[in-house]
Every structure is written in structure tokens, then in C-alpha cells.
Enzyme design. Structure first.
Site, PDB file in Angstrom:
ATOM      1  NE  ARG A  37      -4.201  -1.791   1.847  1.00 15.60           N
ATOM      2  CZ  ARG A  37      -4.997  -2.342   2.748  1.00 15.60           C
ATOM      3  NH1 ARG A  37      -4.706  -2.224   4.033  1.00 15.60           N
ATOM      4  NH2 ARG A  37      -6.067  -3.001   2.379  1.00 15.60           N
ATOM      5  CE  LYS A 198     -21.524 -14.497   6.027  1.00 20.97           C
ATOM      6  NZ  LYS A 198     -22.169 -13.923   7.195  1.00 20.97           N
ATOM      7  N   GLY A 351     -10.878  -8.054  -0.993  1.00 20.75           N
ATOM      8  CA  GLY A 351      -9.607  -8.233  -0.304  1.00 20.75           C
ATOM      9  C   GLY A 351      -9.069  -9.647  -0.393  1.00 20.75           C
ATOM     10  N   GLY A 374     -13.511  -3.559   0.513  1.00 18.99           N
ATOM     11  CA  GLY A 374     -14.899  -3.127   0.652  1.00 18.99           C
ATOM     12  C   GLY A 374     -15.290  -2.060  -0.358  1.00 18.99           C
TER      13      GLY A 374
HETATM   14  P1  ADP Z   1     -13.515 -11.057  -0.901  1.00 13.54           P
HETATM   15  O1  ADP Z   1     -12.780 -10.547   0.311  1.00 13.54           O
HETATM   16  O2  ADP Z   1     -12.589 -11.260  -2.070  1.00 13.54           O
HETATM   17  O3  ADP Z   1     -14.711 -10.212  -1.241  1.00 13.54           O
HETATM   18  P2  ADP Z   1     -15.027 -12.947   0.654  1.00 13.54           P
HETATM   19  O4  ADP Z   1     -14.601 -12.253   1.912  1.00 13.54           O
HETATM   20  O5  ADP Z   1     -16.439 -12.821   0.252  1.00 13.54           O
HETATM   21  O6  ADP Z   1     -14.056 -12.527  -0.562  1.00 13.54           O
HETATM   22  O7  ADP Z   1     -14.773 -14.509   0.783  1.00 13.54           O
HETATM   23  C1  ADP Z   1     -13.550 -15.069   1.131  1.00 13.54           C
HETATM   24  C2  ADP Z   1     -13.731 -16.261   2.018  1.00 13.54           C
HETATM   25  O8  ADP Z   1     -14.639 -17.191   1.449  1.00 13.54           O
HETATM   26  C3  ADP Z   1     -12.435 -16.995   2.206  1.00 13.54           C
HETATM   27  O9  ADP Z   1     -12.021 -16.868   3.559  1.00 13.54           O
HETATM   28  C4  ADP Z   1     -12.766 -18.444   1.869  1.00 13.54           C
HETATM   29  O10 ADP Z   1     -12.214 -19.391   2.756  1.00 13.54           O
HETATM   30  C5  ADP Z   1     -14.269 -18.458   1.949  1.00 13.54           C
HETATM   31  N1  ADP Z   1     -14.857 -19.551   1.143  1.00 13.54           N
HETATM   32  C6  ADP Z   1     -14.708 -19.783  -0.168  1.00 13.54           C
HETATM   33  N2  ADP Z   1     -15.339 -20.924  -0.540  1.00 13.54           N
HETATM   34  C7  ADP Z   1     -15.894 -21.439   0.581  1.00 13.54           C
HETATM   35  C8  ADP Z   1     -16.667 -22.618   0.855  1.00 13.54           C
HETATM   36  N3  ADP Z   1     -16.983 -23.481  -0.102  1.00 13.54           N
HETATM   37  N4  ADP Z   1     -17.064 -22.818   2.128  1.00 13.54           N
HETATM   38  C9  ADP Z   1     -16.731 -21.945   3.114  1.00 13.54           C
HETATM   39  N5  ADP Z   1     -16.012 -20.821   2.913  1.00 13.54           N
HETATM   40  C10 ADP Z   1     -15.589 -20.559   1.660  1.00 13.54           C
HETATM   41 MG    MG Z   2     -13.183 -10.750   2.379  1.00  7.42          MG
END
Ligand code: ADP
Ligand code: MG
Length: 394
Positions: A37, A198, A351, A374
Site C-alpha cells: 500500500r 456468503k 480483499g 470493501g
Molecule cells: P472477498 O474478500 O474477495 O470479497 P469474501 O470475503 O467474500 O471474498 O470470501 C472469502 C472467504 O470465502 C475466504 O475466507 C474463503 O475461505 C471463503 N470460502 C470460499 N469458498 C468457501 C466454501 N466453499 N465454504 C466456506 N467458505 C468458503
Molecule cells: Mg473478504
């Protein structure tokens, strides 16, 4: 871009307040463990010093919750910045007040000063007018280069912008341009990949992308809720029962709009999300009742990869499995490689997704990896970010 940038204003000799995102990880001894960063802000800082501005940098670090906390001081950041910049960086122990004012008064043209953690004052996150006024008193104009906090209306990026002319730095410009381009005028076919834990975190993004993309590929934990809606059993997988109906509606909307929606055809399952759990690949219609879906399977990686081959624009948000654990990282890494090999404009938001692309070792072959977790999600939802809205229009 519709917003003014540092190039559009005269900064020579001016006191320029620069909101940067120096929210870097520190180890127990207080050393910076990842300076990505800080490096990302260098083009703006170097431009300003080159133009003989008096540069006053301000940032937050961690969550000190409005109180002075020695573990969140920015001294180590100042030291690293000095190394990277190859020029002295003065650091003060507060971000407002008499001593800070004095340090600002002493700045010569091209000098750099780093203020103390903004979040030592509750007024920063509360966007208090009084606090914003004290910050604004230090400068003649505001350059906002902290895309990572642009989705929050805080004193340093929104309050100060009400009081001083405010323009974008180069990092902010790049983020708005790249993310804006994929939403506004994507080359087609435009394919989105969504994953992550989720559905509930990403409803806004899916909603917005559904009106824009030609195809939507879904993996990660959120795919389970879609699979359930499509009639599959998901065993002990992460599932949001109260979102199954919504997932069904989204599948229906995609059909109506002619948006191709791909769900996993095979998955990696294990009795628990543990790095040494025994895991295996099963077709999506044969998930054992006692198992959890923890990654997309090889057949799905192949199918998703094939769909990416013809794409001209690809947006990816959310890992496709529990990529933090070796056995469940293959889907995410496979798709990261497919993106790297693609000729499309490739943009990563989120992230954990950015971390996954780093882990896959292909970050250098992606068109744009957003530095704002975010903030990039809010942007992909089609929402206006307060920190961006506050900048002067061109
Ligand atoms: P980002 O930060 O890129 O927006 P998220 O925070 O929504 O992504 O999701 C990341 C998390 O989702 C990771 O910690 C990963 O372990 C979890 N994840 C991915 N696939 C699964 C799964 N099948 N079951 C449970 N957790 C999952
Ligand atoms: Mg995340």
C-alpha cells in the site's frame, strides 16, 4: 474520468494534504510486513514533490477506535516510506494541533510530512465538522489517493473535501477508471466470476452485474445456496437457508435476461474445513450428507476456464474455495491462472480475492487488482462512494 486529478490543479508551492491508505500490516515488533500500500501511493507522492508541493500525508492504521494507541503509530510507516522514496520524511505524533501546524509551517517546497494515525481521534470516523476543520487548516487543497476508504464518509476524505478543493491522486484515478470501465463500457463478451463465503455479502454486486454481464460463473461458499435452490443437496456445507429463495430468483432473472449462469458441476468435499481432512472430488449431485463443499472440482475449473477463453472483459470477486488451505485452493488457483492466460481485460475486486491472486503467483498478469476490498465491492454494486463523490468534477 469525470473527476479532477492532481494533474488538473496547480500544486506548486501549495500545502497539499494527501489522504493515503497506509493501513499496512505490522508484526509484533512493529515492523511493516507488507508495504504494497505504501508503494501504491508513491506515484502521487513523487509527482507532488516533483511539482514542488509541500506534501502532508495522512492515513489511518488499524482500529484504535478514537484513542491514542502506541501499537498503531505510523513511525514504522514513515521509516519505510523514507526508504522507498529515497528522501526524508518527517513524522509528527498527532494529526492536528499546534505542533503539527508548526511542522507544516516549516515544510519547504518538495518536503514530505506524515501525520499520526487519523483514527486516534474519534472525529475521523464520525466525520466531525470540527475535526475536519482542524485538518483542513493544515492545507490548501486535498488529494485523495485512498481508494480503500472511499466507501466511508470520514473527516479526512469527505469532511475536508467540503472545505478545500479536492482532487484524485493517481491510484484513486486508476481504480475509478478501471472499475468504471468494466461497469460502464465493457468490451464483450463480459464474464463475471463470483465466489466468497456468503451470498448475503454479495447480493448487491450480483444484482448489479446481472444487468451488465453476458455470463456469470458462481463458486465458493455462496454457490452452495444457489445449488440448493437448483435442487441439489449440500450436506453440511456453509449454506444460507434464508437466501435459498433469493438465489432461486436470481437464477430465474438470469434466464429471463439471457445471462448464462454457470454453477459448479463437481466439487471438493471433506468432513471438515481443515488442512488435513481427507477430501475427494464428487459430482454436484452426489455430495455426502456428512461432508462440506470446500472447493470447486477440476471439471468445473475446466468449464469455467473454457467460458473465460472467449471473454473480452472479466471481473472476479470472491475465492472459489477455502483457498487458505492447500487441499481447497486448487479451484481458486486454477481460475487465477485462467485469468492470467486470458487476453481479456481482467479486474479483481475484494480483499481475499486479491490475496488469492497473489498466492497464485499471477498478480503481474492481471489488468487491475483493486487495492480497495470493501470499496471495490461497493463500486461493483453500482453505488457512489462518498470519498469519490466529494472530489471536484472535471
Ligand atoms: P472477498 O474478500 O474477495 O470479497 P469474501 O470475503 O467474500 O471474498 O470470501 C472469502 C472467504 O470465502 C475466504 O475466507 C474463503 O475461505 C471463503 N470460502 C470460499 N469458498 C468457501 C466454501 N466453499 N465454504 C466456506 N467458505 C468458503
Ligand atoms: Mg473478504
Amino acid at each position: 474520468m469525470a473527476k479532477k486529478t492532481v494533474r488538473d490543479v496547480d500544486v506548486s508551492g501549495k500545502r497539499v494534504l494527501v489522504r493515503v491508505d497506509f493501513n499496512v500490516p505490522l508484526d509484533k515488533e512493529g515492523h511493516v510486513t507488507d508495504d504494497t500500500r505504501i508503494k501504491a501511493a508513491l506515484p502521487t507522492i513523487k509527482y507532488l514533490t516533483g511539482e514542488k508541493a509541500r506534501v502532508i500525508l495522512m492515513s489511518h492504521l488499524g482500529r484504535p477506535k478514537g484513542q491514542v494507541n502506541d501499537s498503531y503509530r505510523l513511525d514504522a510507516v514513515a521509516a519505510r516510506l523514507e526508504q522507498l522514496l529515497g528522501a526524508p520524511v518527517r513524522k509528527v505524533d498527532d494529526c492536528i494541533g499546534e505542533q503539527v501546524q508548526q511542522a507544516v509551517d516549516e515544510l519547504g517546497e518538495g518536503d514530505v510530512l506524515l501525520l499520526e494515525n487519523l483514527r486516534f481521534h474519534p472525529g475521523e470516523e464520525k466525520n466531525e465538522a470540527g475535526f475536519a476543520r482542524q485538518l483542513a487548516a493544515l492545507g490548501d487543497l486535498l488529494v485523495n489517493d485512498a481508494f480503500g476508504t472511499a466507501h466511508r464518509a470520514h473527516a479526512s476524505n469527505q469532511g475536508v473535501a467540503q472545505l478545500l478543493p479536492a482532487v484524485a491522486g493517481f491510484l484513486m484515478e486508476k481504480e475509478i477508471t478501471m472499475l468504471g470501465q468494466v461497469l460502464g463500457s465493457p468490451s464483450r463478451p463480459f464474464v463475471a466470476i463470483m465466489g466468497g463465503a456468503k451470498v448475503s455479502d454479495k447480493i448487491g454486486v450480483i444484482d448489479n452485474l446481472l444487468t451488465r454481464v453476458d455470463a456469470l460463473l458462481i463458486g465458493g461458499g455462496m454457490a452452495n445456496t444457489f445449488l440448493k435452490a437448483a435442487g441439489y443437496e449440500t450436506g453440511k456445507s456453509l449454506l444460507e437457508p434464508d437466501k435459498v429463495e433469493l438465489a432461486g430468483q436470481l437464477l430465474q432473472r438470469a434466464r429471463e435476461k439471457g445471462v448464462e449462469m454457470l454453477l459448479p458441476v463437481d466439487v471438493v468435499v471433506a468432513p471438515a474445513a481443515s488442512p488435513d481432512a481427507s477430501f475427494r472430488v464428487v459430482p454436484v449431485n452426489a455430495v455426502p450428507g456428512d461432508d462440506m463443499i470446500l472447493d470447486i472440482g477440476p471439471e468445473t475449473v475446466q468449464q469455467f476456464g473454457d467460458r473465460l477463453k472467449g471473454a473480452a472483459t472479466v471481473v472476479w470477486n470472491g475465492p472459489l474455495g477455502v483457498f487458505e488451505m492447500e487441499p481447497f485452493a486448487r479451484g481458486t488457483i486454477g481460475i487465477a491462472r485462467a485469468l492470467a492466460d486470458s487476453n481479456a481485460v481482467t479486474v479483481i475486486g475484494g480483499g481475499d480475492s486479491a490475496a488469492a491472486v497473489e498466492k497464485a503467483g499471477v498478480a503481474g498478469r492481471i489488468t487491475h487488482i483493486s487495492t480497495g476490498g470493501g470499496a471495490s465491492l461497493k463500486f461493483l454494486e453500482g453505488k457512489e462512494l462518498p470519498g469519490v463523490a466529494a472530489l471536484l468534477d472535471k
